[in-house]
Design an enzyme around this catalytic site. Structure first.
Site, mmCIF file in Angstrom:
data_model
loop_
_atom_site.group_PDB
_atom_site.id
_atom_site.type_symbol
_atom_site.label_atom_id
_atom_site.label_comp_id
_atom_site.label_asym_id
_atom_site.label_seq_id
_atom_site.Cartn_x
_atom_site.Cartn_y
_atom_site.Cartn_z
ATOM 1 N N LYS A 38 0.824 -1.196 0.000
ATOM 2 C CA LYS A 38 0.000 0.000 0.000
ATOM 3 C C LYS A 38 0.866 1.256 0.000
ATOM 4 O O LYS A 38 2.082 1.194 0.234
ATOM 5 C CB LYS A 38 -0.916 0.005 1.232
ATOM 6 C CG LYS A 38 -0.166 0.119 2.549
ATOM 7 C CD LYS A 38 -1.125 0.076 3.735
ATOM 8 C CE LYS A 38 -0.356 0.296 5.034
ATOM 9 N NZ LYS A 38 -1.253 0.396 6.190
ATOM 10 N N ARG A 136 -9.812 0.843 15.501
ATOM 11 C CA ARG A 136 -9.764 1.520 14.216
ATOM 12 C C ARG A 136 -10.827 0.838 13.367
ATOM 13 O O ARG A 136 -11.985 0.818 13.754
ATOM 14 C CB ARG A 136 -8.333 1.414 13.653
ATOM 15 C CG ARG A 136 -7.981 2.471 12.628
ATOM 16 C CD ARG A 136 -6.504 2.444 12.279
ATOM 17 N NE ARG A 136 -6.083 1.199 11.667
ATOM 18 C CZ ARG A 136 -4.844 0.943 11.250
ATOM 19 N NH1 ARG A 136 -3.896 1.866 11.399
ATOM 20 N NH2 ARG A 136 -4.524 -0.210 10.706
ATOM 21 N N TYR A 272 16.321 30.195 6.398
ATOM 22 C CA TYR A 272 15.243 31.019 6.933
ATOM 23 C C TYR A 272 15.315 31.193 8.446
ATOM 24 O O TYR A 272 15.619 30.251 9.186
ATOM 25 C CB TYR A 272 13.893 30.406 6.577
ATOM 26 C CG TYR A 272 13.524 30.513 5.120
ATOM 27 C CD1 TYR A 272 13.370 31.760 4.507
ATOM 28 C CD2 TYR A 272 13.322 29.384 4.351
ATOM 29 C CE1 TYR A 272 13.039 31.860 3.174
ATOM 30 C CE2 TYR A 272 12.976 29.472 3.014
ATOM 31 C CZ TYR A 272 12.836 30.713 2.426
ATOM 32 O OH TYR A 272 12.501 30.807 1.104
ATOM 33 N N MET A 320 11.722 24.505 0.956
ATOM 34 C CA MET A 320 10.855 23.724 0.090
ATOM 35 C C MET A 320 11.650 22.930 -0.939
ATOM 36 O O MET A 320 11.309 21.777 -1.250
ATOM 37 C CB MET A 320 9.848 24.630 -0.631
ATOM 38 C CG MET A 320 8.844 23.858 -1.484
ATOM 39 S SD MET A 320 7.680 24.941 -2.336
ATOM 40 C CE MET A 320 6.743 25.596 -0.954
#
Length: 407
Positions: A38, A136, A272, A320
């Site tokens: 998956k 779940r 940053y 990014m």
């Protein structure tokens, strides 16, 4: 491994086959193995990994969603294929028509399968899931007798064949956790109820990777091998202690070219928000990967990469598209230049996915599954004839792949 033109994920399918064979040897010949692919095979490439799993002898392949299952069928996979995360009101007819084992956890789920049977005119392969304590998906124990009764009635009517009864462990990586004994007991009781109702499934399965390796009593007929398929330890520190002979080989390497090398003076801030500054004249390197490619921002100041055979720390905020690496003191031979390979994840001396997980306060499942974005993915086979890499071609990694919880 030479530096690629662009950042890429390299997946060794020989490692996938090796890992599944290693798990199969550990659980023994009486227990079948399901390779869980998956979430685009945890970032490794679903179709390619499923094919390697079949080559390794995996009797089953497992996915979460219907589209994943249908993509495998479209790619030519014809073996036993299980799918368990179905959407409300989803049309299951294509899955039934494709001979996919679908899971029901409620009477509503049975009705959903029934509609698909009517639409296709063929019997379904149906598995029933009991919630043994994960809270779940799965049928609550108090509702299980009714689900089993209706499933048996549908089987007698020829609507489906109940092929499996299963559940999922909550804390298998912690062998002494009380959840394991509790879930084992609830599952055993659920099997007794199903047996009394006349269900005779092909497989009963409870164990995931850690369950398969650390809990022999929970293996039943089938184990679902997720993380271990990819050579990652599902119970770091525990598996190696209890099974020191087990040789899991990480299948994924993440590599990028060094695109810029520069020197900065003492006191110069990096990236940053100026969260890191050089304490002395320093040589920095720029790596063209960032959180847009799945690199965790939490890695800043904690994770390392490998350049020229040496570990080098990330410095400053992960951007990014880019991240900065400290290569060494300015004016010294840092043994790294523009175009050199930077390995973010890979065999030693590169960091492992587990080391990245520890640096970011998460699990290795998340590290490998989230990597993608603009990264190209290339599959190789280190067992190919004469040891040459057998490439299946570059792809965009994780394009549209769902992000699933760990199995």
């Amino acid at each position: 491994m030479s530096a690629p033109l662009r950042p890429e994920i390299v997946v060794d399918l020989a490692a996938v086959r090796h890992n599944l064979r290693a798990v199969a040897a550990e659980v023994g010949p009486d227990v079948q193995v399901m390779a869980v692919v998956k979430a685009d095979a945890y970032g490794h490439g679903m179709v390619e990994v499923a094919r390697a799993a079949r080559e390794a002898g995996a009797a089953w392949v497992g996915v979460a969603t219907g589209p994943e299952a249908l993509a495998l069928r479209a790619a030519g996979d014809t073996g036993r294929l299980a799918c368990w995360l179905l959407m409300p009101h989803e049309d299951l007819a294509p899955l039934v028509a494709a001979d996919v084992d679908v899971t029901a956890s409620s009477l509503e789920g049975l009705e959903q399968v029934h509609r698909a049977v009517d639409a296709t005119g063929r019997s379904a392969r149906l598995q029933l899931k009991i919630d043994t304590g994960l809270s779940r998906s799965g049928c609550r124990p108090e509702d299980w007798p009714a689900l089993v009764e209706h499933a048996r009635a549908g089987e007698e009517a020829g609507r489906w064949r109940v092929t499996g009864l299963w559940s999922h462990l909550a804390a298998s990586e912690e062998p002494e956790h009380p959840a394991n004994a509790h879930q084992a007991r609830v599952f055993a009781e659920a099997l007794e109820v199903a047996d009394a109702a006349g269900l005779r499934p092909e497989v009963r399965h409870l164990a995931n990777s850690a369950g398969a390796l650390l809990h022999p009593d929970l293996r039943h007929d089938l184990v679902r091998v997720g993380l271990a398929t990819y050579g990652l330890d599902p119970a770091p520190g525990v598996t190696s202690m209890r099974l020191p002979h087990l040789d899991l080989r990480p299948a994924m390497t993440v590599v990028a070219p060094l695109v810029l090398v520069k020197q900065v003076p003492a006191g110069e801030h990096v990236s940053y928000n100026w969260r890191w500054a050089a304490t002395a004249p320093t040589t920095l390197g720029l790596v063209p990967l960032g959180y847009g490619d799945g690199l965790p921002r939490a890695a800043a100041g904690a994770a390392e990469v490998e350049v020229g055979g040496h570990r080098r720390p990330l410095r400053g905020t992960v951007c990014m598209d880019q991240v900065v690496v400290e290569l060494g003191p300015a004016g010294t031979d840092v043994a790294a230049g523009v175009g050199d390979a930077v390995r973010l994840i890979g065999p030693a001396p590169a960091p492992s996915a587990q080391e990245w997980a520890e640096a970011c306060g998460t699990i290795s499942y998340e590290i490998v599954t989230r990597l993608g974005g603009r990264l190209e993915r290339r599959h190789v086979d280190s067992e190919a004839e004469h040891g040459a890499e057998h490439e299946t071609g570059p792809q965009t990694a994780l394009a549209g792949a769902p992000r699933e919880e760990h199995a």
